[in-house]
Motif scaffolding. Structure first.
Motif, PDB file in Angstrom:
ATOM      1  N   ASP A 151      -0.961  49.813 -41.050  1.00 18.95           N
ATOM      2  CA  ASP A 151      -1.602  50.309 -42.272  1.00 18.95           C
ATOM      3  C   ASP A 151      -1.834  51.813 -42.234  1.00 18.95           C
ATOM      4  O   ASP A 151      -1.659  52.497 -43.236  1.00 18.95           O
ATOM      5  CB  ASP A 151      -2.916  49.570 -42.530  1.00 18.95           C
ATOM      6  CG  ASP A 151      -2.672  48.175 -43.075  1.00 18.95           C
ATOM      7  OD1 ASP A 151      -1.563  47.915 -43.587  1.00 18.95           O
ATOM      8  OD2 ASP A 151      -3.583  47.343 -42.999  1.00 18.95           O
ATOM      9  N   SER A 198     -11.523  51.961 -46.053  1.00 18.38           N
ATOM     10  CA  SER A 198     -11.647  50.635 -46.677  1.00 18.38           C
ATOM     11  C   SER A 198     -10.484  49.734 -46.294  1.00 18.38           C
ATOM     12  O   SER A 198     -10.640  48.519 -46.167  1.00 18.38           O
ATOM     13  CB  SER A 198     -11.752  50.763 -48.197  1.00 18.38           C
ATOM     14  OG  SER A 198     -10.567  51.275 -48.750  1.00 18.38           O
ATOM     15  N   VAL A 199      -9.312  50.317 -46.088  1.00 18.22           N
ATOM     16  CA  VAL A 199      -8.148  49.527 -45.669  1.00 18.22           C
ATOM     17  C   VAL A 199      -8.341  49.032 -44.241  1.00 18.22           C
ATOM     18  O   VAL A 199      -8.061  47.870 -43.940  1.00 18.22           O
ATOM     19  CB  VAL A 199      -6.857  50.372 -45.778  1.00 18.22           C
ATOM     20  CG1 VAL A 199      -5.682  49.676 -45.149  1.00 18.22           C
ATOM     21  CG2 VAL A 199      -6.559  50.674 -47.227  1.00 18.22           C
ATOM     22  N   GLY A 206     -10.665  46.043 -43.952  1.00 18.76           N
ATOM     23  CA  GLY A 206     -10.048  44.771 -44.325  1.00 18.76           C
ATOM     24  C   GLY A 206      -8.856  44.402 -43.465  1.00 18.76           C
ATOM     25  O   GLY A 206      -8.565  43.229 -43.253  1.00 18.76           O
ATOM     26  N   SER A 207      -8.153  45.390 -42.956  1.00 17.32           N
ATOM     27  CA  SER A 207      -6.914  45.154 -42.232  1.00 17.32           C
ATOM     28  C   SER A 207      -7.124  44.568 -40.846  1.00 17.32           C
ATOM     29  O   SER A 207      -6.470  43.598 -40.479  1.00 17.32           O
ATOM     30  CB  SER A 207      -6.137  46.470 -42.106  1.00 17.32           C
ATOM     31  OG  SER A 207      -5.010  46.310 -41.292  1.00 17.32           O
ATOM     32  N   GLY A 215      -8.135  40.815 -40.796  1.00 19.03           N
ATOM     33  CA  GLY A 215      -7.053  39.972 -41.312  1.00 19.03           C
ATOM     34  C   GLY A 215      -5.900  39.857 -40.335  1.00 19.03           C
ATOM     35  O   GLY A 215      -5.372  38.761 -40.084  1.00 19.03           O
ATOM     36  N   THR A 242      -9.413  34.945 -48.889  1.00 22.10           N
ATOM     37  CA  THR A 242      -8.777  36.219 -48.560  1.00 22.10           C
ATOM     38  C   THR A 242      -8.770  37.151 -49.759  1.00 22.10           C
ATOM     39  O   THR A 242      -9.100  38.331 -49.635  1.00 22.10           O
ATOM     40  CB  THR A 242      -7.332  35.979 -48.066  1.00 22.10           C
ATOM     41  OG1 THR A 242      -7.380  35.124 -46.913  1.00 22.10           O
ATOM     42  CG2 THR A 242      -6.648  37.281 -47.699  1.00 22.10           C
ATOM     43  N   THR A 245     -10.518  40.761 -49.871  1.00 29.88           N
ATOM     44  CA  THR A 245      -9.671  41.962 -49.864  1.00 29.88           C
ATOM     45  C   THR A 245      -9.549  42.661 -51.208  1.00 29.88           C
ATOM     46  O   THR A 245      -9.333  43.869 -51.244  1.00 29.88           O
ATOM     47  CB  THR A 245      -8.259  41.634 -49.343  1.00 29.88           C
ATOM     48  OG1 THR A 245      -7.652  40.653 -50.196  1.00 29.88           O
ATOM     49  CG2 THR A 245      -8.302  41.141 -47.907  1.00 29.88           C
ATOM     50  N   THR A 246      -9.685  41.948 -52.330  1.00 29.91           N
ATOM     51  CA  THR A 246      -9.520  42.590 -53.640  1.00 29.91           C
ATOM     52  C   THR A 246     -10.528  43.704 -53.879  1.00 29.91           C
ATOM     53  O   THR A 246     -10.127  44.798 -54.292  1.00 29.91           O
ATOM     54  CB  THR A 246      -9.535  41.542 -54.772  1.00 29.91           C
ATOM     55  OG1 THR A 246      -8.456  40.638 -54.560  1.00 29.91           O
ATOM     56  CG2 THR A 246      -9.389  42.204 -56.127  1.00 29.91           C
ATOM     57  N   LEU A 294     -11.959  45.584 -51.703  1.00 29.12           N
ATOM     58  CA  LEU A 294     -11.555  46.692 -50.838  1.00 29.12           C
ATOM     59  C   LEU A 294     -10.308  47.380 -51.373  1.00 29.12           C
ATOM     60  O   LEU A 294     -10.165  48.603 -51.287  1.00 29.12           O
ATOM     61  CB  LEU A 294     -11.323  46.191 -49.409  1.00 29.12           C
ATOM     62  CG  LEU A 294     -12.561  45.689 -48.675  1.00 29.12           C
ATOM     63  CD1 LEU A 294     -12.178  45.018 -47.369  1.00 29.12           C
ATOM     64  CD2 LEU A 294     -13.531  46.832 -48.430  1.00 29.12           C
ATOM     65  N   ASP A 295      -9.383  46.611 -51.955  1.00 31.88           N
ATOM     66  CA  ASP A 295      -8.173  47.187 -52.527  1.00 31.88           C
ATOM     67  C   ASP A 295      -8.497  48.044 -53.757  1.00 31.88           C
ATOM     68  O   ASP A 295      -7.900  49.101 -53.959  1.00 31.88           O
ATOM     69  CB  ASP A 295      -7.179  46.076 -52.888  1.00 31.88           C
ATOM     70  CG  ASP A 295      -5.805  46.627 -53.191  1.00 31.88           C
ATOM     71  OD1 ASP A 295      -5.311  47.472 -52.410  1.00 31.88           O
ATOM     72  OD2 ASP A 295      -5.218  46.224 -54.218  1.00 31.88           O
TER      73      ASP A 295
END
Length: 186
Positions: free
Chosen positions: A26, A60-61, A64-65, A68, A129, A133-134, A136-137
């Protein structure tokens, strides 16, 4: 002499290695994603920041990354080890890797899971999920498109962006404005 097909790693090793691997990918690809997002912006590439601040929103990525990717690789290693025990012949190693990589986290003591059970578990896992994650996206995208030249849409950091979306742009505010504008339930 049998060729070594992989490492026999434990849970903690798979957890850490997965988190590092996912986060590394990422971090490396993030600038390309930022540029792609800015190219798709209605206000244009340079108005959305051009090549400046292409790492804005990276935190933020990462948040979440890492979890996951860790969950994926822990699950992958578990299924790979379990399937390798059931099918020890090396001719099945490709099938074992493919099956382990596409497995849904569905820990059970049964040897067989019905297809409808796997579908329900997959749907449930996908919903969780997406729910995690949404947001954060959305924060990541807002930070990618934010520039210091814009007074209205200048976001600064994850907490500030989250708070502004929640208080100023959340679903409640959108529905409330739409109902008021169109005099629905008036």
């Amino acid at each position: 002499m049998e060729k070594e097909t992989g490492y026999n790693i434990n849970f903690a090793q798979a957890l850490v290695a997965g988190g590092i691997a996912g986060t590394s990918v990422d971090v490396i690809l993030y600038p390309l994603d930022t540029i792609k997002t800015r190219l798709q912006s209605k206000s244009g590439f340079y108005s959305s920041g051009g090549f400046r601040g292409i790492y804005s929103g990276l935190t933020s990525v990462i948040i979440g990354s890492a979890p996951g990717a860790s969950a994926f690789f822990v699950t992958y290693e578990y299924f790979k080890k379990s399937l390798g025990t059931l099918f020890p012949d090396t001719k099945y190693s490709s099938l074992i890797h493919m099956t382990a990589a596409s497995s849904v986290p569905n820990h059970t003591h049964r040897k067989y899971v019905e297809p409808w059970e796997a579908a329900i578990c997959g749907s449930f896992a996908g919903g969780i999920t997406a729910g995690v994650t949404t947001p954060l996206d959305v924060i990541k995208t807002r930070l990618m498109l934010s520039t210091k030249d814009q007074n209205i849409h200048n976001y600064s950091g994850i907490t500030n962006t989250f708070y502004r979306i929640l208080t100023q742009e959340g679903a409640y505010e959108k529905v409330k404005k739409t109902l008021y504008k169109h005099e629905i339930f008036a």
